[in-house]
Design a protein around this motif. Sequence first.
Motif, PDB file in Angstrom:
ATOM      1  N   VAL A 129      -9.868   3.686 -24.521  1.00 19.51           N
ATOM      2  CA  VAL A 129     -10.748   4.652 -23.848  1.00 19.51           C
ATOM      3  C   VAL A 129     -12.150   4.115 -23.626  1.00 19.51           C
ATOM      4  N   GLN A 130     -12.435   2.885 -24.044  1.00 26.41           N
ATOM      5  CA  GLN A 130     -13.773   2.341 -23.766  1.00 26.41           C
ATOM      6  C   GLN A 130     -13.897   2.118 -22.248  1.00 26.41           C
ATOM      7  N   PRO A 131     -15.095   2.242 -21.695  1.00 26.27           N
ATOM      8  CA  PRO A 131     -15.254   2.377 -20.234  1.00 26.27           C
ATOM      9  C   PRO A 131     -14.698   1.233 -19.404  1.00 26.27           C
ATOM     10  N   ALA A 132     -14.917  -0.016 -19.802  1.00 27.10           N
ATOM     11  CA  ALA A 132     -14.426  -1.132 -18.989  1.00 27.10           C
ATOM     12  C   ALA A 132     -12.912  -1.071 -18.864  1.00 27.10           C
ATOM     13  N   ALA A 133     -12.217  -0.816 -19.975  1.00 26.33           N
ATOM     14  CA  ALA A 133     -10.761  -0.732 -19.953  1.00 26.33           C
ATOM     15  C   ALA A 133     -10.281   0.419 -19.073  1.00 26.33           C
ATOM     16  N   VAL A 134     -10.987   1.546 -19.122  1.00 27.02           N
ATOM     17  CA  VAL A 134     -10.589   2.718 -18.332  1.00 27.02           C
ATOM     18  C   VAL A 134     -10.653   2.416 -16.839  1.00 27.02           C
ATOM     19  N   TYR A 135     -11.751   1.831 -16.375  1.00 28.73           N
ATOM     20  CA  TYR A 135     -11.902   1.562 -14.936  1.00 28.73           C
ATOM     21  C   TYR A 135     -10.942   0.449 -14.489  1.00 28.73           C
ATOM     22  N   ILE A 136     -10.719  -0.534 -15.330  1.00 27.26           N
ATOM     23  CA  ILE A 136      -9.779  -1.604 -14.981  1.00 27.26           C
ATOM     24  C   ILE A 136      -8.360  -1.052 -14.867  1.00 27.26           C
ATOM     25  N   ASP A 137      -7.946  -0.258 -15.848  1.00 30.02           N
ATOM     26  CA  ASP A 137      -6.582   0.293 -15.826  1.00 30.02           C
ATOM     27  C   ASP A 137      -6.383   1.253 -14.657  1.00 30.02           C
ATOM     28  N   LEU A 138      -7.398   2.037 -14.327  1.00 27.06           N
ATOM     29  CA  LEU A 138      -7.279   2.927 -13.172  1.00 27.06           C
ATOM     30  C   LEU A 138      -7.118   2.143 -11.881  1.00 27.06           C
ATOM     31  N   MET A 139      -7.829   1.032 -11.754  1.00 27.28           N
ATOM     32  CA  MET A 139      -7.688   0.224 -10.542  1.00 27.28           C
ATOM     33  C   MET A 139      -6.319  -0.460 -10.503  1.00 27.28           C
ATOM     34  N   PRO A 166       0.816  -1.218   0.000  1.00 20.47           N
ATOM     35  CA  PRO A 166       0.000   0.000   0.000  1.00 20.47           C
ATOM     36  C   PRO A 166       0.851   1.271   0.000  1.00 20.47           C
ATOM     37  N   ASP A 167       0.422   2.252  -0.781  1.00 17.17           N
ATOM     38  CA  ASP A 167       1.019   3.577  -0.754  1.00 17.17           C
ATOM     39  C   ASP A 167      -0.080   4.594  -1.019  1.00 17.17           C
ATOM     40  N   TRP A 168       0.297   5.831  -1.309  1.00 18.89           N
ATOM     41  CA  TRP A 168      -0.719   6.871  -1.482  1.00 18.89           C
ATOM     42  C   TRP A 168      -1.652   6.602  -2.654  1.00 18.89           C
ATOM     43  N   SER A 169      -1.194   5.867  -3.639  1.00 17.74           N
ATOM     44  CA  SER A 169      -2.037   5.596  -4.805  1.00 17.74           C
ATOM     45  C   SER A 169      -3.262   4.764  -4.440  1.00 17.74           C
ATOM     46  N   TRP A 170      -3.191   4.056  -3.310  1.00 16.07           N
ATOM     47  CA  TRP A 170      -4.337   3.241  -2.902  1.00 16.07           C
ATOM     48  C   TRP A 170      -5.552   4.099  -2.540  1.00 16.07           C
ATOM     49  N   LEU A 171      -5.340   5.369  -2.255  1.00  8.27           N
ATOM     50  CA  LEU A 171      -6.468   6.271  -1.995  1.00  8.27           C
ATOM     51  C   LEU A 171      -7.339   6.450  -3.238  1.00  8.27           C
ATOM     52  N   LEU A 172      -6.770   6.134  -4.408  1.00  8.02           N
ATOM     53  CA  LEU A 172      -7.532   6.265  -5.655  1.00  8.02           C
ATOM     54  C   LEU A 172      -8.575   5.166  -5.805  1.00  8.02           C
ATOM     55  N   ILE A 173      -8.494   4.145  -4.982  1.00  4.34           N
ATOM     56  CA  ILE A 173      -9.475   3.052  -5.067  1.00  4.34           C
ATOM     57  C   ILE A 173     -10.894   3.582  -4.905  1.00  4.34           C
TER      58      ILE A 173
END
Length: 300
Positions: free
Chosen positions: A242-252, A169-176
């Motif tokens: 940029v399709q939605p499923a890929a965007v949310y998966i990559d962000l996670m 865990p680091d600060w990026s986990w706040l993006l969850i």
Amino acid sequence: MALDGVTRDRPDPHAAELASRHGLSVTGARPGLIEYIRRLWQHRYFIGEFAKARSSTKYTRARLGGFWFVLTPLMNAAVYYVIFGLLLGTSRGVEDFISFLVTGVFIFTFTRDTVTSGVKSISGERGLIRALHFPRAVLPLTQVTVKSRQIAISMVVLMVIVIARQNFPDWSWLLIVPVLALQLVFNTGLALWAARLGSKSTDAAQWLPFVLRAWMYGSGVLYMVEQRAADLPAWALIVLDVQPAAVYIDLMRYALMSPENFGAEYLPDHVWLIALGWAVLSLVAGFLYFYRAEEEYGRD
């Protein structure tokens, strides 16, 4: 006598005036948009309790009970790892393929299960619809709430897995939190769209899973899109990114995995604006599409 019969069959011309004077309205008539939203808000506690009841009864006959909420995506991930990661070699060139794969499976499963439950939310509750008067959007929103509870539990398991893979865990986990919030809004719009679709087409629940499976294969759940689709035209790669499923998966993945395994270079430009745009577009379009058929649900 015939004339008298015709007269009796005609509506009283003063009926509408009397109904208006005494505050009466057509049963099941669609209220205005703002009033509809207000009524939905009034039913928020019912949605919560109904979702709790649905969650507790889904696996009552299964020996492992609610553990199947987590076990199902885990088993899917294991199968995909053997077939795609080992046999087809999609793991080559992907750092920490296990975390990459499990994150993709869990996040896509959230969207897929929300849609598949939403498509049955109206058609499966016709008795309740005919017995009680309430905003029909309560039913798909209940299914969204059920799936939200499940992903909350699944995220705990997912975090344990990625930590075991040395992604600490680091600060990026706040993006969850914002990632899940945006995906939840997006899923809500899809559930509302699917609910109306399923209420009109009895076959929707049969063909929709095939569409969702094809969507999964094109969303980078099982492989790095840039590597496996490098020969596609540039515009096709952009669409896949940029399709939605890929965007949310990559962000996670970006939130959970270390920068060495999945850094910002794997995200499309303006990714947060894209994620927000998909969420807002899905919710507004899905809600309006569902709302316009409010008077028709349960009458066929």
